[in-house]
Scaffold this motif. Structure first.
Motif, PDB file in Angstrom:
ATOM      1  N   ASP A   1       0.251   9.449  -5.726  1.00  0.00           N
ATOM      2  CA  ASP A   1       0.651  10.845  -5.551  1.00  0.00           C
ATOM      3  C   ASP A   1       1.374  11.368  -6.795  1.00  0.00           C
ATOM      4  O   ASP A   1       1.124  12.493  -7.253  1.00  0.00           O
ATOM      5  N   ALA A   2       2.278  10.550  -7.336  1.00  0.00           N
ATOM      6  CA  ALA A   2       2.999  10.962  -8.545  1.00  0.00           C
ATOM      7  C   ALA A   2       2.049  11.093  -9.724  1.00  0.00           C
ATOM      8  O   ALA A   2       2.148  12.039 -10.521  1.00  0.00           O
ATOM      9  N   GLU A   3       1.124  10.159  -9.837  1.00  0.00           N
ATOM     10  CA  GLU A   3       0.159  10.187 -10.939  1.00  0.00           C
ATOM     11  C   GLU A   3      -0.741  11.417 -10.849  1.00  0.00           C
ATOM     12  O   GLU A   3      -1.094  12.016 -11.869  1.00  0.00           O
ATOM     13  N   ARG A   4      -1.066  11.815  -9.640  1.00  0.00           N
ATOM     14  CA  ARG A   4      -1.909  13.002  -9.461  1.00  0.00           C
ATOM     15  C   ARG A   4      -1.202  14.254  -9.981  1.00  0.00           C
ATOM     16  O   ARG A   4      -1.810  15.089 -10.672  1.00  0.00           O
ATOM     17  N   THR A   5       0.087  14.379  -9.677  1.00  0.00           N
ATOM     18  CA  THR A   5       0.851  15.531 -10.181  1.00  0.00           C
ATOM     19  C   THR A   5       0.970  15.480 -11.694  1.00  0.00           C
ATOM     20  O   THR A   5       0.831  16.505 -12.380  1.00  0.00           O
TER      21      THR A   5
ATOM     22  N   VAL B   1       9.219   2.940 -14.692  1.00  0.00           N
ATOM     23  CA  VAL B   1       9.922   4.193 -14.984  1.00  0.00           C
ATOM     24  C   VAL B   1      10.144   5.032 -13.741  1.00  0.00           C
ATOM     25  O   VAL B   1      10.968   5.959 -13.749  1.00  0.00           O
ATOM     26  N   LEU B   2       9.427   4.714 -12.654  1.00  0.00           N
ATOM     27  CA  LEU B   2       9.604   5.454 -11.395  1.00  0.00           C
ATOM     28  C   LEU B   2      10.334   4.615 -10.342  1.00  0.00           C
ATOM     29  O   LEU B   2      10.343   4.972  -9.159  1.00  0.00           O
ATOM     30  N   GLY B   3      10.982   3.550 -10.772  1.00  0.00           N
ATOM     31  CA  GLY B   3      11.667   2.683  -9.809  1.00  0.00           C
ATOM     32  C   GLY B   3      12.736   3.396  -9.005  1.00  0.00           C
ATOM     33  O   GLY B   3      12.842   3.217  -7.783  1.00  0.00           O
ATOM     34  N   SER B   4      13.537   4.237  -9.664  1.00  0.00           N
ATOM     35  CA  SER B   4      14.603   4.954  -8.943  1.00  0.00           C
ATOM     36  C   SER B   4      14.026   5.954  -7.949  1.00  0.00           C
ATOM     37  O   SER B   4      14.620   6.209  -6.892  1.00  0.00           O
ATOM     38  N   TYR B   5      12.893   6.540  -8.288  1.00  0.00           N
ATOM     39  CA  TYR B   5      12.208   7.457  -7.368  1.00  0.00           C
ATOM     40  C   TYR B   5      11.807   6.714  -6.096  1.00  0.00           C
ATOM     41  O   TYR B   5      12.041   7.191  -4.969  1.00  0.00           O
ATOM     42  N   LEU B   6      11.225   5.537  -6.254  1.00  0.00           N
ATOM     43  CA  LEU B   6      10.823   4.750  -5.095  1.00  0.00           C
ATOM     44  C   LEU B   6      12.027   4.309  -4.276  1.00  0.00           C
ATOM     45  O   LEU B   6      11.962   4.250  -3.045  1.00  0.00           O
ATOM     46  N   ASP B   7      13.145   4.014  -4.965  1.00  0.00           N
ATOM     47  CA  ASP B   7      14.379   3.680  -4.243  1.00  0.00           C
ATOM     48  C   ASP B   7      14.797   4.831  -3.337  1.00  0.00           C
ATOM     49  O   ASP B   7      15.179   4.628  -2.178  1.00  0.00           O
TER      50      ASP B   7
ATOM     51  N   SER C   1      19.182  10.884  -3.742  1.00  0.00           N
ATOM     52  CA  SER C   1      18.917  12.021  -2.867  1.00  0.00           C
ATOM     53  C   SER C   1      17.667  11.777  -2.033  1.00  0.00           C
ATOM     54  O   SER C   1      16.755  11.051  -2.440  1.00  0.00           O
ATOM     55  N   ARG C   2      17.634  12.425  -0.863  1.00  0.00           N
ATOM     56  CA  ARG C   2      16.438  12.388  -0.025  1.00  0.00           C
ATOM     57  C   ARG C   2      15.454  13.482  -0.406  1.00  0.00           C
ATOM     58  O   ARG C   2      14.303  13.460   0.031  1.00  0.00           O
ATOM     59  N   ASP C   3      15.900  14.457  -1.199  1.00  0.00           N
ATOM     60  CA  ASP C   3      15.029  15.566  -1.574  1.00  0.00           C
ATOM     61  C   ASP C   3      14.175  15.159  -2.772  1.00  0.00           C
ATOM     62  O   ASP C   3      14.377  15.601  -3.902  1.00  0.00           O
ATOM     63  N   VAL C   4      13.224  14.272  -2.505  1.00  0.00           N
ATOM     64  CA  VAL C   4      12.350  13.750  -3.552  1.00  0.00           C
ATOM     65  C   VAL C   4      10.908  13.865  -3.116  1.00  0.00           C
ATOM     66  O   VAL C   4      10.591  13.910  -1.926  1.00  0.00           O
ATOM     67  N   GLY C   5      10.020  13.912  -4.104  1.00  0.00           N
ATOM     68  CA  GLY C   5       8.602  14.005  -3.824  1.00  0.00           C
ATOM     69  C   GLY C   5       7.809  13.935  -5.113  1.00  0.00           C
ATOM     70  O   GLY C   5       8.377  13.849  -6.205  1.00  0.00           O
ATOM     71  N   PRO C   6       6.488  13.982  -5.017  1.00  0.00           N
ATOM     72  CA  PRO C   6       5.637  13.779  -6.187  1.00  0.00           C
ATOM     73  C   PRO C   6       5.589  14.989  -7.132  1.00  0.00           C
ATOM     74  O   PRO C   6       4.537  15.591  -7.359  1.00  0.00           O
TER      75      PRO C   6
ATOM     76  N   PRO D   1       0.809  -1.228   0.000  1.00  0.00           N
ATOM     77  CA  PRO D   1       0.000   0.000   0.000  1.00  0.00           C
ATOM     78  C   PRO D   1       0.841   1.275   0.000  1.00  0.00           C
ATOM     79  O   PRO D   1       0.392   2.310  -0.514  1.00  0.00           O
ATOM     80  N   VAL D   2       2.051   1.220   0.542  1.00  0.00           N
ATOM     81  CA  VAL D   2       2.922   2.394   0.538  1.00  0.00           C
ATOM     82  C   VAL D   2       3.372   2.701  -0.889  1.00  0.00           C
ATOM     83  O   VAL D   2       3.376   3.860  -1.326  1.00  0.00           O
ATOM     84  N   VAL D   3       3.734   1.662  -1.632  1.00  0.00           N
ATOM     85  CA  VAL D   3       4.129   1.845  -3.031  1.00  0.00           C
ATOM     86  C   VAL D   3       2.960   2.420  -3.820  1.00  0.00           C
ATOM     87  O   VAL D   3       3.131   3.365  -4.612  1.00  0.00           O
ATOM     88  N   ARG D   4       1.781   1.884  -3.618  1.00  0.00           N
ATOM     89  CA  ARG D   4       0.606   2.372  -4.346  1.00  0.00           C
ATOM     90  C   ARG D   4       0.314   3.833  -4.009  1.00  0.00           C
ATOM     91  O   ARG D   4      -0.079   4.616  -4.880  1.00  0.00           O
ATOM     92  N   ARG D   5       0.510   4.197  -2.754  1.00  0.00           N
ATOM     93  CA  ARG D   5       0.266   5.590  -2.371  1.00  0.00           C
ATOM     94  C   ARG D   5       1.248   6.525  -3.061  1.00  0.00           C
ATOM     95  O   ARG D   5       0.859   7.580  -3.570  1.00  0.00           O
TER      96      ARG D   5
END
Length: 371
Positions: free
Chosen positions: A70-74, A104-110, A197-202, A62-66
């Motif tokens: 969030d990314a899809e909403r942006t 395509v968002l695998g590195s973002y989730l990492d 980096s830790r400075d990541v978000g949707p 559920p965390v991955v889906r959230r």
């Protein structure tokens, strides 16, 4: 207007086997359809990519889906064309669109998990340099360092959108937008590098940001304005050059985005940040093997570029020599330089070298716009 016309290009038949050249036009959906149809022979490789990322980030979590929601909403709000391309490719490949988005968002989730996604033995990838001589003649070059699985999945996507600039990009089968680097018909070139980096978000992924820059901007100044306005997902550098000789590096972060401008004839970027505001968010310590390697590559490129500038060397040839230097390109067990792309904003051409061994392969000259 969906079309795929590789036979119209000047590239030699034996060279085109190492990557797919796709001419696409129209809406984002039509572009996605053309991209997928031209790479249908890579469908199983795209499916394997999804499976590989799913091993780290399960869609049942559920965390991955959230995070994906969030990314899809942006994306829906600021760049719906990216999602339209993904949906179109997924339908053509008969794969789940949420799986393709996950890939395509695998590195973002990492990065959200606080993991650089590489073992201590891997050296993170991509080296870029942009420069211009006293008489401009700007050049932007990139070594694309990646897992060996992506070597034959590389594509060259040449786009005539239904609105905006025509553009060309080095991309990946199954990925939307400009998935590595590109240049538009006005001579604006852009490339990216990954920075854990830790400075990541949707915000918007770099491949989406680069496509918007290519389609909407004509020079570095307007590109920086656009990149200031758009929300960034973060964890990377964007390096830009235009036909006037202007160059810049954008250190992309969700909360903090910084700009570096040239103080000499060149700028380079590898896999770390320079601005202190960005450095504090980096996941890898300055003593990690990856950070040391990144800094060594940056220092090597900068010293070689400075020497070439003093000598007045040809920039295309110098860029080639720098990116082919053994301290910069790599050929390791599973990690290698999968391609070298060199963009010339004044001639509107990309010189691309793909296949292995990379240093023995010929460069292919590809025009941004079909003659």
């Amino acid at each position: 207007m969906t079309y795929y016309r590789p036979e119209r290009d000047v590239m030699k038949r034996d060279i085109t086997r190492s990557f797919s050249l796709i001419d696409a036009g129209g809406t984002p959906t039509e572009i996605g359809v053309a991209h997928a149809r031209a790479t249908m022979h890579l469908r199983e490789d795209v499916a394997d990519w999804i499976e590989h990322v799913s091993g780290r980030h399960s869609l049942r979590d559920p965390v991955v889906r959230r995070h994906l929601t969030d990314a899809e909403r942006t994306l829906n709000r600021r760049a719906p064309g990216t999602l339209e391309q993904i949906a179109a490719m997924a339908e053509e490949f008969d794969l789940a669109s949420e799986g393709l988005l996950l890939a395509v968002l695998g590195s973002y989730l990492d990065c959200l998990n606080g993991k650089p996604a590489l073992s201590a033995h891997d050296r993170d990838g991509c080296s870029t340099i942009a420069w211009s001589g006293s008489a401009t003649n700007p050049v932007l070059g990139k070594n694309r360092d990646n897992n060996r699985r992506f070597l034959h999945m590389q594509t060259v996507l040449r786009v005539t959108p239904n609105k905006g600039n025509r553009w060309l990009a080095l991309s990946t089968a199954g990925a939307p937008d400009a998935h590595s680097s590109g240049m538009n018909e006005r001579g604006l070139a852009i490339a990216d590098t990954h920075v854990p980096s830790r400075d990541v978000g949707p915000g918007l992924p770099r491949f989406t940001l680069m496509a918007h820059v290519l389609q909407e901007c004509g020079d570095v100044a307007t590109a920086l304005e656009l990149l200031t306005d758009l929300p960034h997902m973060g964890f990377g550098n964007l390096i830009l050059a235009d036909a006037t000789g202007a160059i810049a590096v954008v250190e992309s972060g969700y909360q903090s985005t910084q700009v570096r401008r040239k103080t000499d004839h060149h700028l380079a970027a590898t896999n770390h940040f320079i601005h202190q505001e960005s450095v504090e968010f980096m996941l890898q310590s300055s003593t990690s093997p990856q950070s040391i390697d990144s800094r060594q590559r940056l220092a090597s490129m900068e010293s070689k570029a400075a020497a070439a500038s003093v000598r007045g060397d040809d920039l295309i040839e110098s860029t080639t020599q720098i990116l082919m230097d053994p301290t910069i390109w790599r050929d390791e067990a599973d990690w290698l330089t999968t391609s070298t792309a060199i963009y010339s904003p004044q001639t509107l051409t990309m010189r691309l070298r793909v296949t292995q061994p990379l240093h023995d392969a010929p460069f292919v000259l590809i025009p941004v716009v079909l003659p």
